[in-house]
Motif scaffolding. Structure first.
Motif, PDB file in Angstrom:
ATOM      1  N   UNK A 249       0.847  -1.196   0.000  1.00 28.44           N
ATOM      2  CA  UNK A 249       0.000   0.000   0.000  1.00 28.44           C
ATOM      3  C   UNK A 249       0.880   1.244   0.000  1.00 28.44           C
ATOM      4  N   UNK A 250       2.003   1.175   0.724  1.00 26.64           N
ATOM      5  CA  UNK A 250       2.979   2.260   0.735  1.00 26.64           C
ATOM      6  C   UNK A 250       4.336   1.656   1.054  1.00 26.64           C
ATOM      7  N   UNK A 251       5.359   2.461   0.954  1.00 29.58           N
ATOM      8  CA  UNK A 251       6.728   1.974   1.154  1.00 29.58           C
ATOM      9  C   UNK A 251       7.026   1.855   2.640  1.00 29.58           C
ATOM     10  N   UNK A 252       6.777   0.684   3.216  1.00 33.00           N
ATOM     11  CA  UNK A 252       7.039   0.477   4.639  1.00 33.00           C
ATOM     12  C   UNK A 252       8.535   0.462   4.935  1.00 33.00           C
ATOM     13  N   UNK A 253       9.319  -0.036   3.998  1.00 36.45           N
ATOM     14  CA  UNK A 253      10.767  -0.155   4.178  1.00 36.45           C
ATOM     15  C   UNK A 253      11.461   0.700   3.124  1.00 36.45           C
ATOM     16  N   UNK A 254      11.900   1.905   3.492  1.00 33.15           N
ATOM     17  CA  UNK A 254      12.516   2.802   2.501  1.00 33.15           C
ATOM     18  C   UNK A 254      13.720   2.180   1.799  1.00 33.15           C
ATOM     19  N   UNK A 259      15.866  -0.093  -3.242  1.00 34.08           N
ATOM     20  CA  UNK A 259      16.465  -1.220  -3.970  1.00 34.08           C
ATOM     21  C   UNK A 259      15.567  -1.641  -5.128  1.00 34.08           C
ATOM     22  N   UNK A 260      14.256  -1.701  -4.869  1.00 32.50           N
ATOM     23  CA  UNK A 260      13.317  -2.076  -5.920  1.00 32.50           C
ATOM     24  C   UNK A 260      13.319  -1.039  -7.045  1.00 32.50           C
ATOM     25  N   UNK A 261      13.394   0.244  -6.682  1.00 32.01           N
ATOM     26  CA  UNK A 261      13.400   1.292  -7.695  1.00 32.01           C
ATOM     27  C   UNK A 261      14.623   1.159  -8.605  1.00 32.01           C
ATOM     28  N   UNK A 262      15.765   0.831  -8.025  1.00 35.35           N
ATOM     29  CA  UNK A 262      16.961   0.613  -8.846  1.00 35.35           C
ATOM     30  C   UNK A 262      16.770  -0.582  -9.776  1.00 35.35           C
ATOM     31  N   UNK A 263      16.099  -1.609  -9.269  1.00 35.36           N
ATOM     32  CA  UNK A 263      15.832  -2.800 -10.082  1.00 35.36           C
ATOM     33  C   UNK A 263      14.928  -2.443 -11.262  1.00 35.36           C
TER      34      UNK A 263
END
Length: 307
Positions: A249-254, A259-263
């Motif tokens: 729902x939102x980014x609980x773990x910045x 890391x996901x955004x880089x992926x």
């Protein structure tokens, strides 16, 4: 206030009332407030608390099981970790026995007397007797909807330690028969090996049923030199479109989100379109999810009605 007398050390946390009485415990003592009756004829240490989980309920009922009885249907699947039908479904505790043996008839338990057949249940780490996975999946055909059967079936046949094979599921249906509407056969036709989550399965079903091409599952994306870039939930290699379900729902773990955004950037760097499907895209039958993926495919050259 007088405290209840201690119970014999030989009694487990959940026990038969008759077992306690055989050890000298009186009926009056079994009615004290430090004990409660989870099922008829049983007593459990402690006052009545919050509603138990399915496993807790099974453990509380276990002392009543006869040697020929076992947990079956959705109970056996859920206790093995299989995903349950979505809300508002509430799974029950199903206990079965093969004819001519008798199933339980007690409030809070769904009893089944199955066809005459050699039982092949096995005990889990808590000692609970569980129906064979393929048999339990077939049994759920009478109580679950089509997509729930597909989701659970893909759970059973996927992963490094699959609990059953697609051939075993087919054989079970062939030997014991289907349910009205051939729901199990329809589920088998739409099941695929490799799904990693129920949401991923439901997303794939929505896309294919909307007329989009069938995607590859858990596709390994590699660069031009063969080096691994990312594993995609769903992929259309021909059109260089990757689709992934993100249930956050939102980014609980910045840190994880970064890391996901880089992926995601790494995927796009391979000239792939990366389509993220969020929870709200699946509402209302998944129309938004279908639209997002269809737009990406059309932009990549796919045309409705084509191969």
């Amino acid at each position: 206030m007088r405290h209840p007398s201690p119970l014999p050390d030989d009694l487990p946390d959940v026990f038969r009332a008759s077992e306690a009485q055989a050890l000298g415990v009186t009926k009056e003592r079994l009615g004290r407030g430090d004990l409660h009756a989870p099922y008829r004829g049983l007593r459990a240490r402690g006052a009545v608390g919050a509603a138990p989980t399915l496993r807790e309920g099974c453990l509380r009922y276990a002392p009543r099981l006869q040697p020929w009885q076992f947990f079956s249907h959705e109970t056996a699947l859920i206790l093995r970790g299989a995903p349950t039908p979505e809300w508002p479904h509430r799974p029950g505790i199903h206990v079965s026995a093969h004819r001519p043996a008798r199933e339980p008839r007690i409030g809070g338990i769904v009893g089944h007397r199955l066809q005459s057949r050699d039982p092949i249940f096995e005990r889990d780490g808590d000692g609970l007797p569980l129906e064979d996975p393929a048999r339990a999946w077939r049994q759920c055909g009478a109580i679950w909807a089509l997509d729930d059967l597909i989701v659970a079936g893909e759970f059973l046949i996927s992963g490094k330690q699959a609990l059953a094979s697609i051939e075993e599921l087919r054989a079970e249906v062939r030997v014991m028969g289907d349910v009205p509407g051939a729901r199990l056969a329809r589920a088998l036709a739409e099941m695929r090996v490799g799904a990693r989550s129920p949401r991923e399965t439901r997303l794939r079903l929505v896309l294919v049923r909307a007329g989009l091409p069938e995607p590859a599952i858990t596709w390994n994306l590699r660069d031009d030199r063969g080096r691994f870039v990312a594993e995609l939930d769903l992929a259309y290699p021909r059109y260089r479109v990757g689709v992934e379900y993100d249930g956050r729902v939102h980014a609980d773990d910045p840190a994880q989100f970064a890391k996901d955004a880089d992926r995601w950037d790494s995927i796009r760097a391979q000239d792939w379109d990366h389509v993220r499907i969020l929870t709200h895209h699946m509402r209302g039958g998944g129309a938004s999810a279908v639209r997002k993926v269809r737009d990406a495919l059309i932009a990549a050259g796919w045309r409705p009605g084509g191969s």
